[in-house]
Design a protein around this motif. Structure first.
Motif, short mmCIF file in Angstrom:
data_model
loop_
_atom_site.label_atom_id
_atom_site.label_comp_id
_atom_site.label_asym_id
_atom_site.label_seq_id
_atom_site.Cartn_x
_atom_site.Cartn_y
_atom_site.Cartn_z
N LEU A 93 4.73 -5.51 8.26
CA LEU A 93 4.62 -4.39 7.20
C LEU A 93 4.44 -5.05 5.87
CD1 LEU A 93 7.48 -2.05 8.50
CD2 LEU A 93 4.69 -1.61 8.54
N MET A 94 5.46 -6.12 5.64
CA MET A 94 5.03 -6.93 4.37
C MET A 94 3.65 -7.67 4.28
SD MET A 94 7.45 -9.95 2.49
CE MET A 94 6.84 -11.34 4.16
N MET A 95 3.21 -8.12 5.58
CA MET A 95 1.78 -8.76 5.34
C MET A 95 0.77 -7.65 5.10
SD MET A 95 2.34 -11.42 8.62
CE MET A 95 0.64 -12.19 8.41
N ALA A 96 0.79 -6.65 5.66
CA ALA A 96 0.12 -5.40 5.51
C ALA A 96 -0.19 -5.03 4.06
CB ALA A 96 0.10 -4.36 6.31
N ARG A 97 1.33 -4.80 3.54
CA ARG A 97 1.10 -4.39 2.17
C ARG A 97 0.61 -5.46 1.10
NH1 ARG A 97 6.99 -1.44 3.25
NH2 ARG A 97 6.15 0.83 3.05
N SER B 5 -1.68 -2.36 -1.14
CA SER B 5 -1.39 -0.75 -0.85
C SER B 5 -0.06 -0.73 -0.35
CB SER B 5 -2.36 -0.01 -0.17
OG SER B 5 -3.33 0.09 -0.64
N HIS B 6 1.00 0.38 -0.76
CA HIS B 6 2.44 0.47 -0.18
C HIS B 6 2.45 1.42 0.90
CE1 HIS B 6 6.44 -0.33 -0.29
NE2 HIS B 6 6.48 1.25 -0.72
N ASN C 243 21.39 6.84 5.32
CA ASN C 243 21.05 7.44 3.95
C ASN C 243 20.84 6.39 2.82
OD1 ASN C 243 20.68 9.43 2.04
ND2 ASN C 243 22.55 9.78 1.81
N VAL C 244 19.87 5.70 3.09
CA VAL C 244 19.40 4.42 2.17
C VAL C 244 18.10 4.69 1.56
CG1 VAL C 244 21.29 2.85 2.92
CG2 VAL C 244 19.00 2.99 3.87
N ILE C 245 17.68 4.00 0.48
CA ILE C 245 16.37 4.19 0.10
C ILE C 245 15.22 3.80 1.24
CG2 ILE C 245 14.61 3.40 -1.59
CD1 ILE C 245 17.16 3.38 -3.66
N GLN C 246 14.50 4.72 1.49
CA GLN C 246 13.54 4.47 2.61
C GLN C 246 11.95 5.22 1.96
OE1 GLN C 246 14.56 5.12 6.88
NE2 GLN C 246 16.61 5.64 5.85
N THR C 247 11.07 4.10 1.31
CA THR C 247 10.06 4.44 0.79
C THR C 247 8.82 4.13 1.44
OG1 THR C 247 10.00 2.62 -0.80
CG2 THR C 247 11.28 4.49 -1.55
N GLY C 248 7.81 5.01 0.92
CA GLY C 248 6.34 4.43 1.49
C GLY C 248 5.95 4.70 2.76
N VAL C 249 6.42 5.41 3.66
CA VAL C 249 6.25 5.65 4.99
C VAL C 249 5.95 7.08 5.36
CG1 VAL C 249 6.81 5.23 7.54
CG2 VAL C 249 7.47 3.43 5.83
N SER D 196 -2.76 8.19 -1.97
CA SER D 196 -4.22 7.76 -2.93
C SER D 196 -5.26 7.86 -2.39
CB SER D 196 -3.60 6.66 -3.91
OG SER D 196 -3.78 5.51 -2.94
N GLY D 197 -5.36 7.78 -0.95
CA GLY D 197 -6.72 7.57 -0.42
C GLY D 197 -6.59 6.02 0.27
N ARG D 198 -5.71 5.42 -0.17
CA ARG D 198 -5.69 4.13 0.34
C ARG D 198 -4.52 3.68 0.72
NH1 ARG D 198 -10.45 1.82 0.76
NH2 ARG D 198 -9.52 -0.49 0.30
N VAL D 199 -4.42 2.98 2.11
CA VAL D 199 -2.80 2.82 2.85
C VAL D 199 -2.88 1.47 3.19
CG1 VAL D 199 -2.87 5.11 3.97
CG2 VAL D 199 -4.01 3.51 5.11
N ALA D 200 -1.55 0.66 3.36
CA ALA D 200 -1.69 -0.41 3.68
C ALA D 200 -1.57 -0.68 5.23
CB ALA D 200 0.12 -0.91 3.30
N GLY D 201 -1.17 0.36 5.94
CA GLY D 201 -1.70 0.08 7.26
C GLY D 201 -0.97 1.07 8.29
N PHE D 202 -0.91 1.10 9.68
CA PHE D 202 -0.55 1.98 10.41
C PHE D 202 0.15 1.16 11.64
CE2 PHE D 202 -1.09 3.58 14.68
CZ PHE D 202 -0.54 5.02 14.66
#
Length: 501
Positions: free
Chosen positions: A175-179, A184-185, A213-219, A252-258
């Motif tokens: 996931l880090m490599m894709a970003r 993109s995030h 219950n911790v911060i989980q962003t961008g998915v 935004s119309g752009r993504v890091a990955g699936f």
């Protein structure tokens, strides 16, 4: 456990006749009576030419006490009386009393070649005697040879290997490599999927049981292409439309990955609907993203038809992650990608202290050799096909079986109390699992609703083992159906639900 069963109104094992009556006391007696005392004889296991030496170590009660006092309190154990397993040979495990168990769980799809396979053990022992660990900063033949062998199993330009210690680590790195590569995030994963329990992987995981219950962003979690419970059945492209909508309305119309598993393991052995991955991969790439195949459970020949689960969907990912079966139980994981994508980490220092250390590397190489030498992929295909046949025949007999699914030796059986409503049979699943343990067969449980048997034995599982497994689960159903039938008639006044036909 018995009280839970009494609250569940377990109609699923009811028989056609309604002459029996059963009090809660009788139910208690039936469920707690040792299996050997039942009127039907215990099914026999295939012969096995090995008897373990007497065990002289700590016993189960002492281990459980120490575990409760000193170990992670979030860790749970299977069964009312947990097993103290002290030895393993191929597809069998032995407890502290020397009793043999047929292992149809494989350490959660981790034991690929068989418990303590002699060639894997020899490789580990010999390497440990020579050099247990140095650092990747020095040269060592083990990691280079294993990387080359692993890359040879990959399609296309997937030729660069990063070694880790687990599937969670592998998915975190992917996931880090894709970003980093895309700039993109936003990442898209699938509901019901499991990818790990660290920061990014917990965010990608889409089951509340595994999320804190911790911060989980961008998915963003897309609709699960669930062929059994899903809205569109087996129509993969229809489910894929949800990914298009997420890209359009949620990014935004752009993504890091699936990221996705070809067959969801923790999610209950749920194979993605056909046509889904090709459609999604196309959408993700149009949005500038990378496609990540999580092969932690479905990789290393387990599906039988292919070496990797994604190959059954006629796609080639940009990044592949793996663990579990890669080392036959050794803590080992890997990420494989293209040279171009791999370069994204070259702008900084990145390495893993233990990933691909000599002992793990020779274990992984030995696993690849054993899979090839013993034709375990073909065995997984043949034996897995036979296993699904036998389980499907039980579905025709017992209505509690709502679905039989999977590929090779990655098989799921979903239990329901009502086939039309697909009501999850949670308590009954636990009960049958407990009965099978008492009979000497070990299986796993999964699915978000906790009502799916996960059957993931070592790839050396045989047709004779399938026959034994079939007779044990049939006997377990028979034992349970009698008790549940009596209880159901007594308290509900009718005997519909599952028929024994």
């Amino acid at each position: 456990m018995v009280k839970m069963m009494q609250r569940a109104f377990p109609r699923a094992f009811s028989a056609k006749t309604s002459r029996f009556r059963c009090s809660s006391t009788a139910l208690q007696s039936t469920l707690t009576k040792p299996v050997q005392q039942n009127e039907h004889p215990l099914p026999k296991m295939p012969p096995f030419d090995y008897t373990p030496p007497p065990y002289t170590g700590p016993l189960a009660d002492d281990i459980l006490r120490k575990r409760q006092q000193f170990l992670n309190p979030a860790v749970f154990h299977f069964f009312k009386n947990p097993l103290n397993l002290v030895e393993g040979k191929m597809q069998y495990l032995f407890d502290e009393k020397g009793r043999r168990y047929l292992d149809a769980y494989g350490g959660i799809a981790t034991v690929s070649c068989g418990h303590c396979h002699p060639e894997v053990v020899d490789a580990i022992v010999n390497q440990t005697k020579r050099l247990q660990h140095s650092t990747i900063l020095y040269l060592n033949p083990a990691i280079a040879e294993f990387a080359e062998a692993l890359a040879s199993k990959m399609p296309g330009d997937l030729k660069v290997v990063f070694f880790t210690n687990s599937g969670t680590e592998a998915n975190e790195l992917a996931l880090m490599m894709a970003r980093l590569y895309t700039g993109s995030h936003d990442v898209i994963s699938i509901r019901n999927g499991y990818h790990g329990n660290a920061g990014a992987t917990m965010a990608a995981t889409a089951q509340s049981s595994y999320k804190f219950n911790v911060i989980q962003t961008g998915v963003h979690h897309a609709q699960n292409p669930d062929q059994y419970r899903g809205l569109f059945g087996s129509d993969g492209p229809m489910y894929a439309r949800d990914v298009d909508e997420i890209i359009t309305y949620g990014t935004s119309g752009r993504v890091a990955g699936f990221i996705a598993e070809a067959i969801q393991g923790v999610g209950g052995i749920m194979e993605l609907a056909p046509g889904y991955l090709p459609a999604v991969y196309s959408s993700i790439r149009k949005a500038g993203g990378l496609c990540i195949a999580d092969e932690v459970q479905s990789g290393f020949a387990r599906t039988g038809s292919h070496f990797w689960g994604f190959e059954a969907h006629d796609v080639v990912p940009d990044i592949v992650t793996m663990a579990k079966g890669i080392g036959n139980g050794i803590p080992l994981g890997a990420v494989v990608t293209t040279p171009e994508i791999a370069e994204v980490l070259a702008c900084r220092n990145y390495y893993n202290t233990y990933g691909g250390n000599p002992v793990c590397a020779v274990a992984g190489l030995a696993v690849l050799k054993v899979i090839e030498k013993e034709k375990l992929q073909q065995n997984a295909f043949n034996v897995g096909f036979y296993l699904k046949q036998r389980l499907s025949s039980l579905k025709d007999k017992y209505e509690i079986i709502g679905d039989v699914r999977g590929r090779g030796l990655l098989v799921g059986v979903e239990f329901v109390t009502d086939r039309h409503l697909k009501t999850p049979a949670k308590i009954e699943t636990l009960g049958v699992m407990e009965q099978m343990k008492e009979m000497g067969v070990l299986i796993g449980k999964g699915g978000l609703l906790g009502n799916v048997f996960r059957i993931t034995p070592p790839l050396c599982f045989t047709r004779e083992d399938v026959g034994s497994f079939y007779h044990h689960i049939s006997s377990s159903f028979h034992t349970y159906s009698s008790c549940f039938f009596k209880y159901s008639c007594r308290f509900s006044g009718r005997c519909d639900g599952l028929r024994v036909v």
